[in-house]
Design a protein around this motif. Structure first.
Motif, PDB file in Angstrom:
ATOM      1  N   ASP A   1      -4.829   3.325 111.324  1.00 34.49           N
ATOM      2  CA  ASP A   1      -3.998   2.468 112.030  1.00 34.49           C
ATOM      3  C   ASP A   1      -2.489   3.177 111.672  1.00 34.49           C
ATOM      4  O   ASP A   1      -1.877   2.833 110.614  1.00 34.49           O
ATOM      5  CB  ASP A   1      -3.783   1.003 111.284  1.00 34.49           C
ATOM      6  N   ARG A   2      -2.073   4.084 112.661  1.00 33.32           N
ATOM      7  CA  ARG A   2      -0.783   4.762 112.447  1.00 33.32           C
ATOM      8  C   ARG A   2       0.318   3.742 112.522  1.00 33.32           C
ATOM      9  O   ARG A   2       0.600   3.028 113.540  1.00 33.32           O
ATOM     10  CB  ARG A   2      -0.650   5.934 113.294  1.00 33.32           C
ATOM     11  N   PRO A   3       1.261   3.834 111.700  1.00 30.72           N
ATOM     12  CA  PRO A   3       2.446   2.851 111.882  1.00 30.72           C
ATOM     13  C   PRO A   3       3.443   3.472 113.021  1.00 30.72           C
ATOM     14  O   PRO A   3       3.504   4.582 113.105  1.00 30.72           O
ATOM     15  CB  PRO A   3       3.103   2.698 110.669  1.00 30.72           C
ATOM     16  N   PRO A   4       4.125   2.598 113.752  1.00 29.93           N
ATOM     17  CA  PRO A   4       5.023   2.926 114.445  1.00 29.93           C
ATOM     18  C   PRO A   4       6.361   3.640 113.983  1.00 29.93           C
ATOM     19  O   PRO A   4       6.600   3.481 112.691  1.00 29.93           O
ATOM     20  CB  PRO A   4       5.648   1.903 115.184  1.00 29.93           C
ATOM     21  N   GLU A   5       7.254   4.529 114.570  1.00 31.05           N
ATOM     22  CA  GLU A   5       8.326   4.982 114.024  1.00 31.05           C
ATOM     23  C   GLU A   5       9.537   4.132 113.684  1.00 31.05           C
ATOM     24  O   GLU A   5       9.557   2.802 114.285  1.00 31.05           O
ATOM     25  CB  GLU A   5       8.996   6.042 115.077  1.00 31.05           C
ATOM     26  N   ARG A   6      10.044   4.423 112.340  1.00 28.24           N
ATOM     27  CA  ARG A   6      10.927   3.195 111.614  1.00 28.24           C
ATOM     28  C   ARG A   6      12.285   3.248 112.875  1.00 28.24           C
ATOM     29  O   ARG A   6      12.729   4.488 113.403  1.00 28.24           O
ATOM     30  CB  ARG A   6      11.401   3.902 110.535  1.00 28.24           C
ATOM     31  N   THR A   7      12.755   2.334 113.029  1.00 29.07           N
ATOM     32  CA  THR A   7      13.931   1.943 113.679  1.00 29.07           C
ATOM     33  C   THR A   7      15.053   1.545 112.794  1.00 29.07           C
ATOM     34  O   THR A   7      16.528   1.682 113.088  1.00 29.07           O
ATOM     35  CB  THR A   7      13.941   1.039 114.813  1.00 29.07           C
ATOM     36  N   ARG A   8      14.898   0.778 111.659  1.00 26.33           N
ATOM     37  CA  ARG A   8      15.835   0.230 110.712  1.00 26.33           C
ATOM     38  C   ARG A   8      15.206   0.606 109.369  1.00 26.33           C
ATOM     39  O   ARG A   8      14.253   0.614 109.180  1.00 26.33           O
ATOM     40  CB  ARG A   8      15.842  -1.262 110.970  1.00 26.33           C
ATOM     41  N   GLN A   9      16.489   0.776 108.286  1.00 28.32           N
ATOM     42  CA  GLN A   9      15.814   0.965 107.127  1.00 28.32           C
ATOM     43  C   GLN A   9      16.920  -0.011 106.256  1.00 28.32           C
ATOM     44  O   GLN A   9      18.075  -0.048 106.492  1.00 28.32           O
ATOM     45  CB  GLN A   9      16.018   2.442 106.765  1.00 28.32           C
ATOM     46  N   TYR A  10      16.322  -0.548 105.268  1.00 32.90           N
ATOM     47  CA  TYR A  10      17.331  -1.354 104.281  1.00 32.90           C
ATOM     48  C   TYR A  10      16.902  -1.224 102.644  1.00 32.90           C
ATOM     49  O   TYR A  10      15.693  -1.279 102.552  1.00 32.90           O
ATOM     50  CB  TYR A  10      17.173  -2.818 104.472  1.00 32.90           C
ATOM     51  N   PRO A  11      17.887  -0.434 101.831  1.00 30.93           N
ATOM     52  CA  PRO A  11      17.562  -0.515 100.609  1.00 30.93           C
ATOM     53  C   PRO A  11      17.616  -1.847  99.544  1.00 30.93           C
ATOM     54  O   PRO A  11      18.431  -2.650  99.869  1.00 30.93           O
ATOM     55  CB  PRO A  11      18.725   0.535 100.019  1.00 30.93           C
ATOM     56  N   LEU A  12      16.737  -1.821  98.901  1.00 30.54           N
ATOM     57  CA  LEU A  12      16.335  -2.951  97.949  1.00 30.54           C
ATOM     58  C   LEU A  12      16.610  -2.697  96.504  1.00 30.54           C
ATOM     59  O   LEU A  12      15.721  -1.712  96.242  1.00 30.54           O
ATOM     60  CB  LEU A  12      15.406  -4.072  98.120  1.00 30.54           C
ATOM     61  N   THR A  13      17.032  -3.395  95.654  1.00 35.72           N
ATOM     62  CA  THR A  13      17.056  -3.083  94.325  1.00 35.72           C
ATOM     63  C   THR A  13      16.420  -4.345  93.518  1.00 35.72           C
ATOM     64  O   THR A  13      17.158  -5.557  93.829  1.00 35.72           O
ATOM     65  CB  THR A  13      18.316  -2.511  93.547  1.00 35.72           C
ATOM     66  N   ILE A  14      15.618  -4.143  92.555  1.00 35.08           N
ATOM     67  CA  ILE A  14      15.030  -5.119  91.896  1.00 35.08           C
ATOM     68  C   ILE A  14      15.613  -5.028  90.442  1.00 35.08           C
ATOM     69  O   ILE A  14      15.437  -4.090  89.606  1.00 35.08           O
ATOM     70  CB  ILE A  14      13.644  -5.107  91.657  1.00 35.08           C
ATOM     71  N   SER A  15      16.151  -6.101  89.615  1.00 38.16           N
ATOM     72  CA  SER A  15      16.523  -6.151  88.197  1.00 38.16           C
ATOM     73  C   SER A  15      16.529  -7.589  87.702  1.00 38.16           C
ATOM     74  O   SER A  15      16.453  -8.384  88.607  1.00 38.16           O
ATOM     75  CB  SER A  15      18.010  -5.625  88.049  1.00 38.16           C
TER      76      SER A  15
END
Length: 602
Positions: free
Chosen positions: A419-433
């Motif tokens: 099940d190959r994923p589609p190519e990324r079109t958006r990216q978002y960084p998240l930090t957990i603390s």
């Protein structure tokens, strides 16, 4: 949203029963005092204590029995609740159930405690359906507080309003009222569960297994099995969760150190555990020379749990609804809310009685809990021991590394269907603390924002009213400190998550089954990702000081929570939302009763 399927075979009858501890029960004076104080506090808070839990019977093809005991464990389901009925091959249909949520008194491990349960039992009724079925559940609230039911892992496409998430998709069913959840399984199939999603209520017992059989067969070379059983694993607290939560969030913390999470007293296998000299063992009595599919569900609140069966290898074939290439292990550790299917073969010569072990993992514990039992056991019998009530003779847990087979390494899980994923079109960084705040509280943060549920409304209702105007594209902070990512077109999103905390976090994304594109130590700084055949699952464990990249498609309109499934962390604010296709969300027909229940003032 695509997913894989599996082959199901209707098999032989299975007998299951409970075996009471064959030892004298002693109740420590300190435990009595603690329980008295808990009861007094609960009554003072208007929580109330019930008269006890009734046993529940499901109609299926398996027989069940229960050994009598002078001190039976209270608050447990009928053993038949964990044997599947074999619905495979039936045409799509509507399956209706009635749930009554109430507070009662139970004793899953021999210690009496207040519980919140479904239909008077713990765990609640197992729901078994086929892919494409419609599920209709009338949930009546007999509590003095609101409640909700969340259907973990289901996609809820076009029915986001039935996701059952407090402050996001509903305000909660008010006391004395009911809500009918009515939706189809859609493309979902696999092993999952349902639970309350209102504060920490599910910690007190509102949980149950939800099994959905696929409509298509697995690959031709995929293993088969004879019968399917549910094994629901959980950690267990003797103190009511609302009391623990108040102490956890206080300036002094539960043990004098802010941020130290409440430590469980023990655990259960299918609602039964052992503590001190009390409790009972859950018992499966099986047929010899058969293959059983054990559907493992971690329905606990904080600790991971290692599952194994003495003298029996376990072959993993499913992970959170994704079929995987068969992988044989000596044992496997489940993080909170994760599910696995394993195949167990009853092929030991002559049979016998064997321990099922649920080892509650202590790696996240920060203080000692008096009397704590982390070695929770059940029993599997077959062959010559099928009619014998004697306990297994083995004492020591073989444990990881003490077998020719290793324990589960999640990096070795490979989807059985590519099940190959589609190519990324958006990216978002998240930090957990998780950190102390200026006002003396210890809260959890995602991108420096700590979540709290809206009161008198939900983000879904606000977004529905505002249409595509609710939140700009990308990340934003909406009124009420509601942090979300909004996409009003179908995009392929990468969440690039950095866990900056010193603890592990099992994260769950509602409404989706994301691909795990990569994970590793430290921060994410562009490391290479796996785009060939990555695993898909809806609950992922992100270790301390590690990164993970999750990929999903915003093709499911709604407000979807992304949160840590450790109940104490979610209650402390470790949650954000995905606002998918607000233009499409604006035309969803939200049931008026959900709107009206938000207007009820308690």
């Amino acid at each position: 949203m695509s997913n894989t399927s599996h082959a199901d075979l209707t098999g032989e009858k299975v007998a299951v029963h409970t075996t009471s501890l064959l030892r004298r029960r002693r109740v420590l004076y300190g435990a009595l005092v603690s329980l008295f104080l808990i009861g007094a506090i609960a009554l003072g808070l208007g929580l109330g204590l019930g008269l006890g839990l009734k046993h529940h019977h499901r109609d299926n093809t398996a027989s069940a029995s229960s050994n009598s005991s002078n001190l039976p464990a209270l608050g447990t389901s009928s053993p038949d609740n964990f044997v599947l009925n074999g619905l495979v091959g039936q045409p799509p249909q509507t399956r209706s159930f009635d749930f009554e949520i109430s507070q009662v008194e139970g004793a899953p491990d021999g210690v009496r405690k207040p519980m919140i349960v479904v239909n008077g039992i713990y765990p609640g009724p197992t729901l078994e359906l086929n892919q494409g079925d419609r599920l209709v559940v009338n949930v009546s609230n007999k509590l003095e507080n609101r409640t909700t039911i969340h259907w973990h892992g289901l996609f809820q496409n076009q029915t986001n309003f039935y996701d059952g998430t407090e402050g996001i998709t509903e305000c909660g069913i008010p006391p004395g009222q009911f809500l009918v959840y009515n939706f189809t399984m859609g493309e979902f199939s696999g092993t999952t569960w349902y639970h309350a999603h209102y504060s920490t209520q599910y910690t007190d017992g509102v949980t149950g297994a939800l099994i959905v059989h696929p409509s298509t067969a697995a690959p031709a070379d995929f293993p088969t099995w004879d019968t399917e059983l549910v094994v629901q694993l959980s950690d267990l607290y003797h103190t009511f969760s609302s009391i623990l939560l108040a102490e956890y969030l206080s300036a002094f913390g539960i043990d004098g150190t802010p941020g130290d999470e409440p430590v469980p007293d023990g655990g259960t296998i299918n609602g039964l555990g052992q503590w001190g000299d009390g409790g009972s063992y859950f018992n499966f009595t099986l047929e010899a020379n058969m293959t059983y599919r054990l559907r493992l569900v971690h329905s606990g609140s904080f600790a991971s749990i290692r599952f194994s069966v003495d003298d029996h290898p376990l072959t993993i074939v499913e992970v959170d609804g994704t079929l995987v290439q068969p992988y044989t292990v000596s044992g496997l550790t489940l993080a909170v809310a994760q599910r696995y299917s394993v195949l167990l073969r009853t092929n030991v010569t002559g049979g016998g009685a064997f321990w099922m072990r649920a080892g509650v993992q202590s790696d996240m514990f920060t203080y000692d809990e008096p009397g704590q039992n982390l070695d929770i056991r059940g029993i599997i019998r077959y062959g010559e021991a099928a009619n014998n009530t004697a306990l297994p003779t083995a004492t020591d847990d073989p444990g990881p590394g003490k077998s020719s087979l290793g324990d589960l390494d999640t990096a070795l899980l490979v989807p059985a269907v590519v099940d190959r994923p589609p190519e990324r079109t958006r990216q978002y960084p998240l930090t957990i603390s998780l950190q102390n705040t200026d006002d003396g509280r210890f809260l959890a943060f995602m991108n420096s924002t700590s979540w709290a549920p809206l009161q008198g409304t939900t983000t879904l209702l606000e977004a529905h009213a505002a249409g595509a105007k609710y939140g700009p594209e990308g990340g934003s902070l909406q009124p009420g400190e509601q942090f979300m990512i909004t996409e009003d077109s179908i995009q392929v999103i990468d969440l690039q998550i950095d866990n900056l905390d010193d603890g592990n976090h099992p994260f769950h994304l509602h409404g989706h089954r994301p691909w795990i594109m990569g994970t590793g130590a430290g921060r994410y700084v562009g490391q290479e990702l796996n785009s060939t055949n990555p695993l898909r699952r809806d609950t992922v464990l992100i270790p301390a000081y590690n990164w993970m990249v999750l990929r999903f498609v915003t093709d499911n309109p709604g407000l979807w929570a992304f949160h840590c499934h450790l109940v104490w962390h979610m209650a402390a604010g470790l949650l954000m939302q995905i606002n998918s296709l607000p233009s499409a969300l604006a035309v969803l027909d939200i049931p008026q009763v959900i709107v009206d229940q938000c207007q009820v003032v308690l």
